[in-house]
Design a protein around this motif. Structure first.
Motif, PDB file in Angstrom:
ATOM      1  N   LEU A 235       0.875  -1.047   0.019  1.00  0.00           N
ATOM      2  CA  LEU A 235      -0.074  -0.022  -0.025  1.00  0.00           C
ATOM      3  C   LEU A 235       0.939   1.350  -0.119  1.00  0.00           C
ATOM      4  O   LEU A 235       2.047   1.140   0.661  1.00  0.00           O
ATOM      5  N   ALA A 236       0.550   2.066  -0.865  1.00  0.00           N
ATOM      6  CA  ALA A 236       1.105   3.713  -0.552  1.00  0.00           C
ATOM      7  C   ALA A 236       0.154   4.613  -1.070  1.00  0.00           C
ATOM      8  O   ALA A 236      -0.919   4.507  -1.532  1.00  0.00           O
ATOM      9  N   SER A 237       0.625   5.829  -0.555  1.00  0.00           N
ATOM     10  CA  SER A 237      -0.200   6.841  -0.989  1.00  0.00           C
ATOM     11  C   SER A 237       0.001   7.426  -2.542  1.00  0.00           C
ATOM     12  O   SER A 237       0.938   7.436  -3.018  1.00  0.00           O
ATOM     13  N   ASP A 238      -1.046   7.485  -3.152  1.00  0.00           N
ATOM     14  CA  ASP A 238      -1.078   7.890  -4.494  1.00  0.00           C
ATOM     15  C   ASP A 238      -0.643   9.343  -4.585  1.00  0.00           C
ATOM     16  O   ASP A 238      -0.607   9.973  -5.732  1.00  0.00           O
ATOM     17  N   GLU A 239      -0.453  10.218  -3.498  1.00  0.00           N
ATOM     18  CA  GLU A 239      -0.226  11.539  -3.480  1.00  0.00           C
ATOM     19  C   GLU A 239       1.214  11.795  -3.591  1.00  0.00           C
ATOM     20  O   GLU A 239       1.925  12.883  -3.540  1.00  0.00           O
ATOM     21  N   GLU A 240       2.017  10.540  -3.001  1.00  0.00           N
ATOM     22  CA  GLU A 240       3.516  10.613  -2.821  1.00  0.00           C
ATOM     23  C   GLU A 240       4.270  11.005  -4.091  1.00  0.00           C
ATOM     24  O   GLU A 240       3.842  10.386  -5.211  1.00  0.00           O
ATOM     25  N   HIS A 241       5.227  11.683  -4.004  1.00  0.00           N
ATOM     26  CA  HIS A 241       5.991  12.152  -5.545  1.00  0.00           C
ATOM     27  C   HIS A 241       6.576  11.193  -5.841  1.00  0.00           C
ATOM     28  O   HIS A 241       7.211  10.248  -5.006  1.00  0.00           O
ATOM     29  N   LEU A 242       6.553  10.869  -7.185  1.00  0.00           N
ATOM     30  CA  LEU A 242       7.165   9.670  -7.883  1.00  0.00           C
ATOM     31  C   LEU A 242       8.413  10.194  -8.730  1.00  0.00           C
ATOM     32  O   LEU A 242       8.337  11.362  -9.162  1.00  0.00           O
ATOM     33  N   ILE A 243       9.500   9.411  -8.751  1.00  0.00           N
ATOM     34  CA  ILE A 243      10.704   9.830  -9.556  1.00  0.00           C
ATOM     35  C   ILE A 243      10.905   8.630 -10.450  1.00  0.00           C
ATOM     36  O   ILE A 243      11.245   7.458 -10.243  1.00  0.00           O
ATOM     37  N   ILE A 244      10.893   9.104 -11.737  1.00  0.00           N
ATOM     38  CA  ILE A 244      11.396   8.413 -12.824  1.00  0.00           C
ATOM     39  C   ILE A 244      12.640   8.354 -13.113  1.00  0.00           C
ATOM     40  O   ILE A 244      13.367   9.394 -13.010  1.00  0.00           O
ATOM     41  N   ASN A 245      13.201   7.138 -13.246  1.00  0.00           N
ATOM     42  CA  ASN A 245      14.778   7.139 -13.377  1.00  0.00           C
ATOM     43  C   ASN A 245      14.981   6.303 -14.843  1.00  0.00           C
ATOM     44  O   ASN A 245      13.883   6.305 -15.555  1.00  0.00           O
ATOM     45  N   HIS A 246      16.166   5.996 -15.155  1.00  0.00           N
ATOM     46  CA  HIS A 246      16.614   5.552 -16.331  1.00  0.00           C
ATOM     47  C   HIS A 246      15.605   4.186 -16.906  1.00  0.00           C
ATOM     48  O   HIS A 246      15.811   3.795 -17.961  1.00  0.00           O
ATOM     49  N   GLU A 247      15.243   3.576 -15.674  1.00  0.00           N
ATOM     50  CA  GLU A 247      14.585   2.099 -15.975  1.00  0.00           C
ATOM     51  C   GLU A 247      13.279   2.419 -16.601  1.00  0.00           C
ATOM     52  O   GLU A 247      12.691   1.248 -17.211  1.00  0.00           O
ATOM     53  N   SER A 248      12.557   3.375 -16.654  1.00  0.00           N
ATOM     54  CA  SER A 248      11.292   3.551 -16.928  1.00  0.00           C
ATOM     55  C   SER A 248      10.978   5.079 -17.909  1.00  0.00           C
ATOM     56  O   SER A 248      11.924   5.758 -17.830  1.00  0.00           O
ATOM     57  N   ASN A 249      10.160   5.068 -18.784  1.00  0.00           N
ATOM     58  CA  ASN A 249       9.609   5.937 -19.520  1.00  0.00           C
ATOM     59  C   ASN A 249       8.725   6.835 -18.940  1.00  0.00           C
ATOM     60  O   ASN A 249       8.591   8.031 -19.149  1.00  0.00           O
ATOM     61  N   ASP A 250       7.724   6.284 -17.912  1.00  0.00           N
ATOM     62  CA  ASP A 250       6.753   6.707 -17.510  1.00  0.00           C
ATOM     63  C   ASP A 250       6.346   6.100 -16.341  1.00  0.00           C
ATOM     64  O   ASP A 250       6.780   4.783 -16.114  1.00  0.00           O
ATOM     65  N   MET A 251       5.485   6.818 -15.378  1.00  0.00           N
ATOM     66  CA  MET A 251       4.986   6.065 -14.403  1.00  0.00           C
ATOM     67  C   MET A 251       3.785   6.786 -13.962  1.00  0.00           C
ATOM     68  O   MET A 251       3.565   8.054 -14.046  1.00  0.00           O
ATOM     69  N   GLN A 252       2.638   5.909 -13.627  1.00  0.00           N
ATOM     70  CA  GLN A 252       1.397   6.361 -13.318  1.00  0.00           C
ATOM     71  C   GLN A 252       0.578   5.359 -12.370  1.00  0.00           C
ATOM     72  O   GLN A 252       0.828   4.232 -12.149  1.00  0.00           O
ATOM     73  N   TRP A 253      -0.382   6.257 -11.629  1.00  0.00           N
ATOM     74  CA  TRP A 253      -1.182   5.577 -10.626  1.00  0.00           C
ATOM     75  C   TRP A 253      -2.426   5.250 -11.669  1.00  0.00           C
ATOM     76  O   TRP A 253      -3.101   6.035 -12.163  1.00  0.00           O
ATOM     77  N   VAL A 254      -2.721   3.937 -11.990  1.00  0.00           N
ATOM     78  CA  VAL A 254      -3.707   3.577 -12.897  1.00  0.00           C
ATOM     79  C   VAL A 254      -4.917   2.892 -12.345  1.00  0.00           C
ATOM     80  O   VAL A 254      -4.751   1.966 -11.489  1.00  0.00           O
ATOM     81  N   ALA A 255      -6.172   3.484 -12.507  1.00  0.00           N
ATOM     82  CA  ALA A 255      -7.107   3.008 -12.023  1.00  0.00           C
ATOM     83  C   ALA A 255      -7.443   1.521 -12.413  1.00  0.00           C
ATOM     84  O   ALA A 255      -7.462   1.154 -13.481  1.00  0.00           O
ATOM     85  N   LEU A 256      -7.737   0.825 -11.420  1.00  0.00           N
ATOM     86  CA  LEU A 256      -8.166  -0.746 -11.946  1.00  0.00           C
ATOM     87  C   LEU A 256      -8.969  -0.978 -12.880  1.00  0.00           C
ATOM     88  O   LEU A 256      -8.813  -1.862 -13.686  1.00  0.00           O
ATOM     89  N   ASP A 257     -10.027  -0.192 -13.110  1.00  0.00           N
ATOM     90  CA  ASP A 257     -11.040  -0.235 -13.918  1.00  0.00           C
ATOM     91  C   ASP A 257     -10.570  -0.013 -15.390  1.00  0.00           C
ATOM     92  O   ASP A 257     -11.022  -0.089 -16.344  1.00  0.00           O
ATOM     93  N   SER A 258      -9.250   0.627 -15.450  1.00  0.00           N
ATOM     94  CA  SER A 258      -8.661   1.045 -16.660  1.00  0.00           C
ATOM     95  C   SER A 258      -7.459   0.156 -17.228  1.00  0.00           C
ATOM     96  O   SER A 258      -6.668   0.624 -18.228  1.00  0.00           O
ATOM     97  N   LEU A 259      -6.941  -0.670 -16.263  1.00  0.00           N
ATOM     98  CA  LEU A 259      -5.591  -1.435 -16.219  1.00  0.00           C
ATOM     99  C   LEU A 259      -5.505  -2.117 -17.660  1.00  0.00           C
ATOM    100  O   LEU A 259      -4.497  -1.805 -18.173  1.00  0.00           O
ATOM    101  N   GLU A 260      -6.766  -2.531 -18.255  1.00  0.00           N
ATOM    102  CA  GLU A 260      -6.339  -3.167 -19.537  1.00  0.00           C
ATOM    103  C   GLU A 260      -5.838  -2.215 -20.684  1.00  0.00           C
ATOM    104  O   GLU A 260      -5.217  -2.731 -21.685  1.00  0.00           O
ATOM    105  N   ALA A 261      -6.150  -1.110 -20.443  1.00  0.00           N
ATOM    106  CA  ALA A 261      -5.809  -0.237 -21.535  1.00  0.00           C
ATOM    107  C   ALA A 261      -4.118   0.070 -21.374  1.00  0.00           C
ATOM    108  O   ALA A 261      -3.550   0.426 -22.533  1.00  0.00           O
ATOM    109  N   TYR A 262      -3.464  -0.389 -20.276  1.00  0.00           N
ATOM    110  CA  TYR A 262      -2.091  -0.190 -19.955  1.00  0.00           C
ATOM    111  C   TYR A 262      -1.404  -1.594 -20.192  1.00  0.00           C
ATOM    112  O   TYR A 262      -0.369  -1.663 -20.898  1.00  0.00           O
ATOM    113  N   ASN A 263      -1.863  -2.650 -19.845  1.00  0.00           N
ATOM    114  CA  ASN A 263      -1.529  -3.995 -19.979  1.00  0.00           C
ATOM    115  C   ASN A 263      -2.599  -5.107 -19.891  1.00  0.00           C
ATOM    116  O   ASN A 263      -3.330  -5.126 -18.846  1.00  0.00           O
ATOM    117  N   ALA A 264      -2.800  -5.757 -20.924  1.00  0.00           N
ATOM    118  CA  ALA A 264      -3.977  -6.802 -20.800  1.00  0.00           C
ATOM    119  C   ALA A 264      -3.419  -8.119 -20.707  1.00  0.00           C
ATOM    120  O   ALA A 264      -4.031  -9.322 -20.976  1.00  0.00           O
TER     121      ALA A 264
END
Length: 182
Positions: A135-164
């Motif tokens: 569990l984590a706060s979805d308001e905590e600041h995220l830091i993108i590093n060289h391993e990723s292009n982007d990072m997001q909190w994804v609503a579970l009901d929208s997850l299939e649009a990101y990875n099916a």
């Protein structure tokens, strides 16, 4: 959870997902290899990953993996460390910058074996992924590093649009079943 504890956990692990149960014998066989926690062990090795949910169990933290070019949960190689829960937490912190994440349970949340394509001199191989829920706060600041292009909190009901992929949707299904989320 060291090698012996993992073996014992796998011996009693249960799941309502048949594909996950099929992985058990392969995990147990891999654990017999001395170097199964090393990324150089081929044709596969153990990894740990973090399924990170917000406090309302309505969103999951996903990152767009730079090398694999797809949305995944944070995770990575054990590199000799046997405590895969610690690996999942380490990778979560390294890949996202989150410091306030809390482990929901020391129990394994999910098991998966997935192929990793050849990259450079590293041949294609399998990741034997042991997944833990956080569990984590979805308001905590995220830091993108060289391993990723982007990072997001994804609503579970929208997850299939990101990875099916079934592997990811199975964790969504478990979240809904265990925590009443959706």
């Amino acid at each position: 959870m060291d090698r012996s504890e993992l073996r014992n956990t796998l011996n009693v692990y249960s799941s309502s997902f048949p594909e996950e149960l099929l992985f058990l014998s392969r995990f147990k066989k891999l654990l017999a290899h001395r170097d199964c926690y090393m990324r150089t062990h081929l044709p596969g090795h153990l990894t740990g990953s973090a399924w990170v949910l917000n406090q309302n169990f309505t969103k999951v933290l996903m990152l767009h993996h730079a090398k694999l070019n797809k949305w995944l949960q944070p995770g990575g190689h054990a590199d000799g460390e046997e405590n895969l829960c610690n690996i999942a937490l380490r990778e979560l912190q390294e890949e996202t910058g989150l410091r306030g994440a809390q482990l929901i349970s020391e129990s394994i949340f999910d098991l998966d074996i997935h192929p990793i394509p050849q990259r450079g001199s590293m041949p294609g191989h399998d990741h034997y992924d042991v997944r833990f829920a956080f569990l984590a706060s979805d308001e905590e600041h995220l830091i993108i590093n060289h391993e990723s292009n982007d990072m997001q909190w994804v609503a579970l009901d929208s997850l299939e649009a990101y990875n099916a992929e079934r592997s990811v949707l199975r964790m969504k299904d478990k979240t809904v079943s265990l925590f009443g989320a959706n």
